[in-house]
Design a protein around this motif. Structure first.
Motif, PDB file in Angstrom:
ATOM      1  N   LYS A 132      45.858  34.857  45.403  1.00  0.00           N
ATOM      2  CA  LYS A 132      46.185  33.550  44.808  1.00  0.00           C
ATOM      3  C   LYS A 132      44.959  32.726  44.427  1.00  0.00           C
ATOM      4  CE  LYS A 132      50.522  34.427  45.501  1.00  0.00           C
ATOM      5  NZ  LYS A 132      51.215  35.087  44.386  1.00  0.00           N
ATOM      6  N   THR A 133      43.815  33.346  44.416  1.00  0.00           N
ATOM      7  CA  THR A 133      42.632  32.641  43.968  1.00  0.00           C
ATOM      8  C   THR A 133      42.717  32.406  42.467  1.00  0.00           C
ATOM      9  OG1 THR A 133      41.285  33.671  45.670  1.00  0.00           O
ATOM     10  CG2 THR A 133      40.120  32.776  43.777  1.00  0.00           C
ATOM     11  N   VAL A 134      42.419  31.183  42.082  1.00  0.00           N
ATOM     12  CA  VAL A 134      42.358  30.867  40.666  1.00  0.00           C
ATOM     13  C   VAL A 134      40.915  30.981  40.212  1.00  0.00           C
ATOM     14  CG1 VAL A 134      42.710  29.087  38.918  1.00  0.00           C
ATOM     15  CG2 VAL A 134      44.346  29.352  40.805  1.00  0.00           C
ATOM     16  N   ASP A 135      40.717  31.806  39.230  1.00  0.00           N
ATOM     17  CA  ASP A 135      39.365  32.002  38.751  1.00  0.00           C
ATOM     18  C   ASP A 135      39.227  31.372  37.381  1.00  0.00           C
ATOM     19  OD1 ASP A 135      36.822  32.792  39.032  1.00  0.00           O
ATOM     20  OD2 ASP A 135      37.256  34.922  39.198  1.00  0.00           O
ATOM     21  N   ARG A 136      38.269  30.542  37.229  1.00  0.00           N
ATOM     22  CA  ARG A 136      38.057  29.875  35.961  1.00  0.00           C
ATOM     23  C   ARG A 136      37.805  30.932  34.900  1.00  0.00           C
ATOM     24  NH1 ARG A 136      33.487  28.233  34.188  1.00  0.00           N
ATOM     25  NH2 ARG A 136      33.454  26.932  32.357  1.00  0.00           N
ATOM     26  N   PHE A 137      36.852  31.674  35.022  1.00  0.00           N
ATOM     27  CA  PHE A 137      36.731  32.952  34.344  1.00  0.00           C
ATOM     28  C   PHE A 137      35.441  33.592  34.790  1.00  0.00           C
ATOM     29  CE2 PHE A 137      36.031  36.280  31.331  1.00  0.00           C
ATOM     30  CZ  PHE A 137      37.305  36.825  31.251  1.00  0.00           C
ATOM     31  N   GLU A 138      35.513  34.317  35.864  1.00  0.00           N
ATOM     32  CA  GLU A 138      34.345  35.030  36.368  1.00  0.00           C
ATOM     33  C   GLU A 138      34.671  36.497  36.199  1.00  0.00           C
ATOM     34  OE1 GLU A 138      31.549  33.761  37.579  1.00  0.00           O
ATOM     35  OE2 GLU A 138      32.153  31.666  37.504  1.00  0.00           O
ATOM     36  N   LEU A 139      34.305  36.986  35.076  1.00  0.00           N
ATOM     37  CA  LEU A 139      34.692  38.348  34.730  1.00  0.00           C
ATOM     38  C   LEU A 139      34.006  39.380  35.619  1.00  0.00           C
ATOM     39  CD1 LEU A 139      36.208  40.094  32.626  1.00  0.00           C
ATOM     40  CD2 LEU A 139      34.054  40.205  31.399  1.00  0.00           C
ATOM     41  N   MET A 140      34.819  40.257  36.125  1.00  0.00           N
ATOM     42  CA  MET A 140      34.262  41.433  36.787  1.00  0.00           C
ATOM     43  C   MET A 140      34.881  42.648  36.133  1.00  0.00           C
ATOM     44  SD  MET A 140      33.873  40.475  40.784  1.00  0.00           S
ATOM     45  CE  MET A 140      32.890  41.929  41.045  1.00  0.00           C
ATOM     46  N   PHE A 141      34.147  43.678  36.086  1.00  0.00           N
ATOM     47  CA  PHE A 141      34.609  44.842  35.358  1.00  0.00           C
ATOM     48  C   PHE A 141      35.270  45.844  36.281  1.00  0.00           C
ATOM     49  CE2 PHE A 141      31.314  43.074  32.715  1.00  0.00           C
ATOM     50  CZ  PHE A 141      31.881  43.139  31.456  1.00  0.00           C
ATOM     51  N   ALA A 142      36.224  46.555  35.726  1.00  0.00           N
ATOM     52  CA  ALA A 142      36.846  47.635  36.464  1.00  0.00           C
ATOM     53  C   ALA A 142      35.785  48.669  36.838  1.00  0.00           C
ATOM     54  CB  ALA A 142      37.932  48.287  35.617  1.00  0.00           C
ATOM     55  N   PRO A 143      35.968  49.313  37.974  1.00  0.00           N
ATOM     56  CA  PRO A 143      34.946  50.250  38.455  1.00  0.00           C
ATOM     57  C   PRO A 143      34.630  51.375  37.463  1.00  0.00           C
ATOM     58  CG  PRO A 143      36.552  49.807  40.169  1.00  0.00           C
ATOM     59  CD  PRO A 143      37.068  49.132  38.931  1.00  0.00           C
ATOM     60  N   ASP A 144      35.596  51.724  36.640  1.00  0.00           N
ATOM     61  CA  ASP A 144      35.364  52.838  35.717  1.00  0.00           C
ATOM     62  C   ASP A 144      34.972  52.374  34.317  1.00  0.00           C
ATOM     63  OD1 ASP A 144      37.767  51.754  35.074  1.00  0.00           O
ATOM     64  OD2 ASP A 144      38.846  53.646  34.915  1.00  0.00           O
ATOM     65  N   TYR A 145      34.699  51.088  34.169  1.00  0.00           N
ATOM     66  CA  TYR A 145      34.281  50.610  32.849  1.00  0.00           C
ATOM     67  C   TYR A 145      32.955  51.260  32.456  1.00  0.00           C
ATOM     68  CZ  TYR A 145      32.834  47.526  29.107  1.00  0.00           C
ATOM     69  OH  TYR A 145      32.399  47.032  27.912  1.00  0.00           O
ATOM     70  N   GLN A 146      32.917  51.744  31.219  1.00  0.00           N
ATOM     71  CA  GLN A 146      31.792  52.589  30.819  1.00  0.00           C
ATOM     72  C   GLN A 146      30.710  51.855  30.016  1.00  0.00           C
ATOM     73  OE1 GLN A 146      31.367  55.868  31.748  1.00  0.00           O
ATOM     74  NE2 GLN A 146      33.114  55.439  33.078  1.00  0.00           N
ATOM     75  N   GLY A 147      30.962  50.642  29.615  1.00  0.00           N
ATOM     76  CA  GLY A 147      29.989  49.946  28.764  1.00  0.00           C
ATOM     77  C   GLY A 147      28.759  49.497  29.518  1.00  0.00           C
TER      78      GLY A 147
END
Ligand SMILES: [Zn+2]
Length: 71
Positions: free
Chosen positions: A8-23
């Motif tokens: 239930k944490t509201v995140d303003r927008f602190e993007l974290m990437f999925a573990p398998d993101y390749q970029g």
């Protein structure tokens, strides 16, 4: 913004990437003329929506993946 359905944490927008993101994981954040957050990831610019969050964003507080809803 977005809320984690697990902790239930509201995140303003602190993007974290999925573990398998390749970029390269370089991203920038800015506000456009409409006041929306605009994200540039690896050269691709977009306004994040729920589909994006549930495709790529990991909750940095509890580690849940793909568990977002609009707040
Ligand atoms: Zn969470």
């Amino acid at each position: 913004m977005f809320r984690c359905k697990n902790c239930k944490t509201v995140d303003r927008f602190e993007l974290m990437f999925a573990p398998d993101y390749q970029g390269s994981k370089t991203f920038q954040m800015a506000y456009n003329k409409k006041g929306e957050i605009e994200i540039t990831v690896d050269g691709y610019k977009f306004v994040p929506d729920l589909a994006f969050m549930n495709g790529f964003a990991v909750c940095k507080y509890c580690g849940s993946i793909y568990k977002w809803e609009y707040q």
